[in-house]
Design a protein around this motif. Structure first.
Motif, PDB file in Angstrom:
ATOM      1  N   ARG A  63       0.821  -1.209   0.000  1.00  0.00           N
ATOM      2  CA  ARG A  63       0.000   0.000   0.000  1.00  0.00           C
ATOM      3  C   ARG A  63       0.853   1.256   0.000  1.00  0.00           C
ATOM      4  NH1 ARG A  63      -5.302  -0.379   1.963  1.00  0.00           N
ATOM      5  NH2 ARG A  63      -6.035  -2.507   1.841  1.00  0.00           N
ATOM      6  N   LEU A  66       2.397   1.631  -3.396  1.00  0.00           N
ATOM      7  CA  LEU A  66       1.384   2.033  -4.374  1.00  0.00           C
ATOM      8  C   LEU A  66       0.961   3.486  -4.217  1.00  0.00           C
ATOM      9  CD1 LEU A  66      -1.000  -1.056  -4.367  1.00  0.00           C
ATOM     10  CD2 LEU A  66       0.171  -0.141  -6.363  1.00  0.00           C
ATOM     11  N   GLY A  67       1.348   4.074  -3.073  1.00  0.00           N
ATOM     12  CA  GLY A  67       0.934   5.451  -2.832  1.00  0.00           C
ATOM     13  C   GLY A  67      -0.433   5.557  -2.182  1.00  0.00           C
ATOM     14  N   LEU A  68      -0.978   4.432  -1.720  1.00  0.00           N
ATOM     15  CA  LEU A  68      -2.282   4.483  -1.063  1.00  0.00           C
ATOM     16  C   LEU A  68      -2.147   4.987   0.368  1.00  0.00           C
ATOM     17  CD1 LEU A  68      -3.780   1.093  -2.306  1.00  0.00           C
ATOM     18  CD2 LEU A  68      -4.466   3.377  -3.013  1.00  0.00           C
ATOM     19  N   TRP A  69      -1.025   4.662   0.994  1.00  0.00           N
ATOM     20  CA  TRP A  69      -0.754   5.162   2.339  1.00  0.00           C
ATOM     21  C   TRP A  69       0.531   5.971   2.319  1.00  0.00           C
ATOM     22  CZ3 TRP A  69      -1.583   0.125   5.703  1.00  0.00           C
ATOM     23  CH2 TRP A  69      -2.971  -0.125   5.788  1.00  0.00           C
TER      24      TRP A  69
END
Lengths: 271, 272
Positions: A63, A66-69
């Protein structure tokens, strides 16, 4: 910026050879340390596999990458205009939403029908195009997710437990397909898994994590590493079962036996 | 023609139904029914503030609804209270706060019933224009946001990785819900707005194979409910807002018994 690079960017995608470069990543959520000082990099054409026991922070690491967090610490560089194909562990679509596989595939990227058919055929589920997404089995859903990730022509393919719910033959097919894509398109692949033997055979670099990086290197190096053997005592030195068993036949989707090499799409099984 | 209050009522109802239907599909898909309730209950606060500040009521209702919606999303992220608890607290506090504020405004005599249950027969030309402008704006916004909204509804993380601007899209959805509440307030009242969004959408599910079909059918069933409700209200002298909701419910129930099947696998296997 060179002309070629500009062109590439206009059509989307990145030219950077290094897709992801992470240094000293730390992640703290709700006061709990999930990741501590994790460094890794993924280059074009490389298959990087993250392994680790349950709760090691594998999915959290994905995550963050992926740049989600947002990472709490450390540095994360991602390729400029990088296109990412992401296949999460599992997804569930509420039955109240009428959605066919075809619509699911084109939610973000519109694509002509022949490409959708080709995409589904590639992952071995050619007949599901008009099926309601809720009727898919776990293994079918995994394959459809993979097809969607590939439709965006990603520079980086990110897979969270790609083999989950797929039967053993199917797993071989999925890994063969990923390997072929990596060679054909030169995309980088980042995978998280606990299916040690299968995944390690497909990897160029294995990163073994348990909040921090325990060991990293080529699969055979990692499997001999004492930290790895401590984390996975059952795997032992001979833990790598390379997926090389040869078929003299394959089964098509109806279960019918076909000789290897009999059809173009099955050739790869004979590797 | 617009001089006839019945015509105005029907037009207002139809315009609201056409937007509320497809938007309701998203409310149903995203499991936001109670969320919609909470936001619409806060509309009364907008009315009170509008009177207090002497500003346009529709505008203030929209603003208050957007603010409450954003506040809700923010609070839900903190996850200290379960979502339904949080919504329950806010829904009823907002409604009560609105009623108390109305009582505080000196010299204001508001027909509370009209705001709670709608007063579609009192729609003026000006109201009609406001509903038309708000409705049209909402419809265009919904069309622009349809695909990205659908993408984040199916799986928000894949959508984000694929480059959907999640935050603006979600804020757009909040604005849409607020706009529909502001225009539907006069038609069915703050207590019943959610019904106008979710009942037609739920009715449409059985007959739809794609999200777009479901949205269009929901608009159609909403229109049907408005027409039946206004007619029923006239012929039986019943309150119009609740009559519309009863009509929507009847359409839903009756259609559950209509045999209907559409092959889910009409596809011929592609040539290999």
């Amino acid at each position: 910026m060179s002309e070629a690079k500009r062109k590439r960017i206009q059509g989307g995608g990145t030219l950077d050879p290094v897709l992801i470069e992470a240094r000293g990543l730390g992640l703290i959520r709700n006061g709990r340390t999930i990741l501590d000082d994790v460094s890794l990099s993924i280059r074009r054409g490389q298959v990087v596999v993250v392994i680790g026991p349950n709760g090691a922070g594998k999915t959290s690491l994905l995550r963050v990458l992926l740049g989600l967090w947002e990472p709490s610490r450390g540095q994360l560089n991602r390729g400029l205009h990088m296109r990412v194909g992401y296949m999460p562990q599992r997804i569930q679509v509420d039955p109240i939403l009428p959605l066919s596989v075809r619509r699911f595939l084109t939610l973000r990227h519109r694509a002509p029908l022949p490409r959708l058919r080709e995409g589904l055929r590639q992952v071995g589920v050619p007949r599901l195009l008009e099926a309601p997404i809720q009727t898919l089995s776990g293994g079918e859903m995994q394959r459809v997710l993979l097809a969607r990730a590939l439709l965006g022509e990603p520079d980086l393919l990110v897979l969270d437990e790609p083999a989950q719910g797929v039967d053993v033959t199917g797993q071989g097919e999925v890994f063969n397909l990923i390997d072929r894509l990596r060679r054909d398109t030169g995309c980088g692949v980042l995978m998280v898994s606990h299916e040690l033997h299968l995944v390690m055979a497909a990897a160029d670099v294995v990163v073994c994590i348990n909040q921090h990086v325990c060991c990293t290197g080529r699969p055979e190096e990692v499997s001999r590493h004492p930290e790895y053997q401590r984390l996975f005592p059952d795997a032992g030195v001979h833990g790598i079962g390379i997926y090389t068993h040869h078929h003299n036949h394959v089964h098509d989707l109806t279960g019918e036996v076909k000789p290897v090499g009999g059809t173009a799409e099955n050739k790869d099984d004979a590797r | 023609m617009l001089d006839d209050f019945v015509i105005r009522a029907v037009l207002a109802g139809l315009m609201v139904a056409v937007v509320a239907g497809p938007l309701g599909a998203f409310v149903v898909w995203r499991r936001m029914a109670y969320f919609g309730d909470t936001v619409s209950h806060s509309a009364l606060l907008g009315v009170a503030l509008g009177f207090l500040l002497g500003l346009n009521l529709n505008l203030l209702v929209t603003v208050v609804c957007v603010l409450v919606a954003v506040l809700l999303v923010f609070l839900q992220r903190r996850q200290e209270l379960a979502s339904d608890t949080l919504l329950g607290i806010l829904a009823h506090s907002a409604l009560s706060l609105g009623m108390v504020t109305v009582a505080f405004v000196e010299g204001l005599r508001v027909d509370l019933m009209a705001y709670l249950f709608g007063d579609i027969l009192a729609v003026t030309r000006g109201d009609l224009a406001a509903i038309a402008v708000g409705g049209l704006f909402a419809l265009v916004l919904l069309m622009i946001l349809w695909r990205p909204l659908l993408a984040i509804t199916v799986h928000e993380e894949i959508a984000r990785v694929e480059g959907v601007p999640v935050l603006p899209v979600r804020l757009g959805l909040m604005l849409l819900i607020a706009l529909v509440i502001a225009s539907a307030m006069q038609v069915v009242g703050v207590l019943l707005i959610t019904a106008l969004m979710i009942i037609p959408a739920a009715t449409a599910r059985r007959f739809a194979r794609t999200p777009e079909e479901m949205g269009l059918l929901a608009a159609g069933f909403g229109v049907l409910a408005v027409l039946l409700g206004i007619w029923g209200s006239f012929s039986h002298d019943t309150p119009t807002g609740p009559s519309i909701v009863v009509a929507a419910m009847l359409v839903f129930v009756v259609l559950q018994f209509v045999p209907f099947s559409r092959s889910h696998h009409p596809q011929v296997p592609p040539p290999e």
